[in-house]
Design a protein around this motif. Structure first.
Motif, PDB file in Angstrom:
ATOM      1  N   ALA A   1       0.892  -1.302  -0.182  1.00  0.00           N
ATOM      2  CA  ALA A   1      -0.005  -0.061   0.049  1.00  0.00           C
ATOM      3  C   ALA A   1       0.843   1.408  -0.143  1.00  0.00           C
ATOM      4  O   ALA A   1       0.421   2.464  -0.619  1.00  0.00           O
ATOM      5  CB  ALA A   1      -0.819   0.226   1.208  1.00  0.00           C
ATOM      6  N   LEU A   2       1.900   1.302   0.655  1.00  0.00           N
ATOM      7  CA  LEU A   2       2.749   2.539   0.737  1.00  0.00           C
ATOM      8  C   LEU A   2       3.702   2.611  -0.684  1.00  0.00           C
ATOM      9  O   LEU A   2       3.628   3.649  -1.052  1.00  0.00           O
ATOM     10  CB  LEU A   2       3.936   2.108   1.705  1.00  0.00           C
ATOM     11  N   LEU A   3       3.995   1.488  -1.418  1.00  0.00           N
ATOM     12  CA  LEU A   3       4.716   1.597  -2.576  1.00  0.00           C
ATOM     13  C   LEU A   3       3.548   2.181  -3.452  1.00  0.00           C
ATOM     14  O   LEU A   3       4.024   2.986  -4.368  1.00  0.00           O
ATOM     15  CB  LEU A   3       5.015   0.187  -3.071  1.00  0.00           C
ATOM     16  N   THR A   4       2.202   1.756  -3.472  1.00  0.00           N
ATOM     17  CA  THR A   4       1.321   2.360  -4.458  1.00  0.00           C
ATOM     18  C   THR A   4       1.266   3.814  -4.004  1.00  0.00           C
ATOM     19  O   THR A   4       1.172   4.584  -4.997  1.00  0.00           O
ATOM     20  CB  THR A   4      -0.022   1.536  -3.981  1.00  0.00           C
ATOM     21  N   ARG A   5       1.106   4.385  -2.795  1.00  0.00           N
ATOM     22  CA  ARG A   5       0.968   5.713  -2.447  1.00  0.00           C
ATOM     23  C   ARG A   5       2.231   6.522  -3.177  1.00  0.00           C
ATOM     24  O   ARG A   5       2.168   7.497  -3.347  1.00  0.00           O
ATOM     25  CB  ARG A   5       1.172   6.019  -1.077  1.00  0.00           C
ATOM     26  N   LEU A   6       3.461   5.868  -2.913  1.00  0.00           N
ATOM     27  CA  LEU A   6       4.654   6.572  -3.283  1.00  0.00           C
ATOM     28  C   LEU A   6       4.297   6.852  -4.881  1.00  0.00           C
ATOM     29  O   LEU A   6       4.797   7.896  -5.485  1.00  0.00           O
ATOM     30  CB  LEU A   6       5.939   5.648  -3.184  1.00  0.00           C
ATOM     31  N   ASN A   7       3.989   5.639  -5.656  1.00  0.00           N
ATOM     32  CA  ASN A   7       3.803   5.746  -7.143  1.00  0.00           C
ATOM     33  C   ASN A   7       2.686   6.905  -7.502  1.00  0.00           C
ATOM     34  O   ASN A   7       2.821   7.432  -8.476  1.00  0.00           O
ATOM     35  CB  ASN A   7       3.526   4.427  -7.713  1.00  0.00           C
ATOM     36  N   GLU A   8       1.451   6.800  -6.634  1.00  0.00           N
ATOM     37  CA  GLU A   8       0.556   7.982  -6.964  1.00  0.00           C
ATOM     38  C   GLU A   8       1.255   9.174  -6.791  1.00  0.00           C
ATOM     39  O   GLU A   8       0.919  10.045  -7.460  1.00  0.00           O
ATOM     40  CB  GLU A   8      -0.466   7.886  -5.863  1.00  0.00           C
ATOM     41  N   VAL A   9       1.960   9.495  -5.880  1.00  0.00           N
ATOM     42  CA  VAL A   9       2.519  10.782  -5.654  1.00  0.00           C
ATOM     43  C   VAL A   9       3.712  11.056  -6.565  1.00  0.00           C
ATOM     44  O   VAL A   9       3.712  12.227  -7.329  1.00  0.00           O
ATOM     45  CB  VAL A   9       3.159  11.176  -4.266  1.00  0.00           C
TER      46      VAL A   9
END
Length: 142
Positions: A55-63
Motif C-alpha cells: 500500500a505504501l509503494l502504491t502511494r509513493l507511485n501515486e505521488v
C-alpha cells in the motif's frame, strides 16, 4: 541512526518541499540532473523499495505520478523521468525529473553546485503547477 531524508522530513535539515501528506513527502534534490528534479520519499524509514508494504509503494507511485505530471507541465518536458536507485541514501526514494532524452537517467551527471536561486525557482514552479493540477491540499507553502 536516522537517514538524511528522515532529518529533512523532521525539519532538522532544510528541504524544498513540494508535497507533504501523512505517508509521503516530495522535495527537490540537492544534486539535480535537470531543473525540477524531485525525490518522492516515504516518511517511514525503509531502505529498499522491495521491502515497502504494498500500500505504501502504491502511494509513493501515486505521488510520483502527480509530481511527474507537474514536471512535464511546469518545465515543458516531453516526459517525466522515473528512477529508483537507492545507493546514495539508505531510505527508499523515487527520482522524478523533466526528461527530453536519456541523459537524466545517469545520476553521475547530477549537479551538486546548482545555485540556490534556481532550486528555489524550480520548487516554486512545481508547487504552483501541482496546485494548478488539483493537488493543492498536499502542497506546502514555499
Amino acid at each position: 541512526m536516522a537517514s538524511v531524508f528522515s532529518k529533512i522530513i523532521a525539519g532538522e535539515l532544510p528541504g524544498r518541499f513540494v508535497w507533504q501528506d501523512p505517508e509521503v513527502v516530495a522535495f527537490l534534490t540537492i544534486a539535480p540532473v535537470a531543473q525540477g528534479h524531485t525525490l518522492v520519499v516515504p516518511r517511514a524509514e525503509v531502505d529498499r523499495w522491495t521491502d515497502l508494504e504494498p500500500a505504501l509503494l502504491t502511494r509513493l507511485n501515486e505521488v510520483a505520478q502527480a509530481v511527474g505530471k507537474a514536471v512535464i507541465q511546469g518545465f515543458g518536458a516531453s516526459r517525466a523521468g522515473y528512477l529508483i536507485a537507492g545507493f546514495e541514501v539508505p531510505h527508499t526514494h523515487i527520482h522524478v525529473f523533466p526528461a527530453n532524452d536519456m541523459s537524466g537517467f545517469d545520476l553521475t551527471v547530477a549537479d551538486p553546485d546548482t545555485p540556490a536561486e534556481e532550486s528555489d525557482a524550480a520548487a516554486d514552479t512545481l508547487r504552483r503547477t501541482l496546485r494548478d493540477l488539483g493537488y493543492g491540499e498536499f502542497v506546502p507553502e514555499g
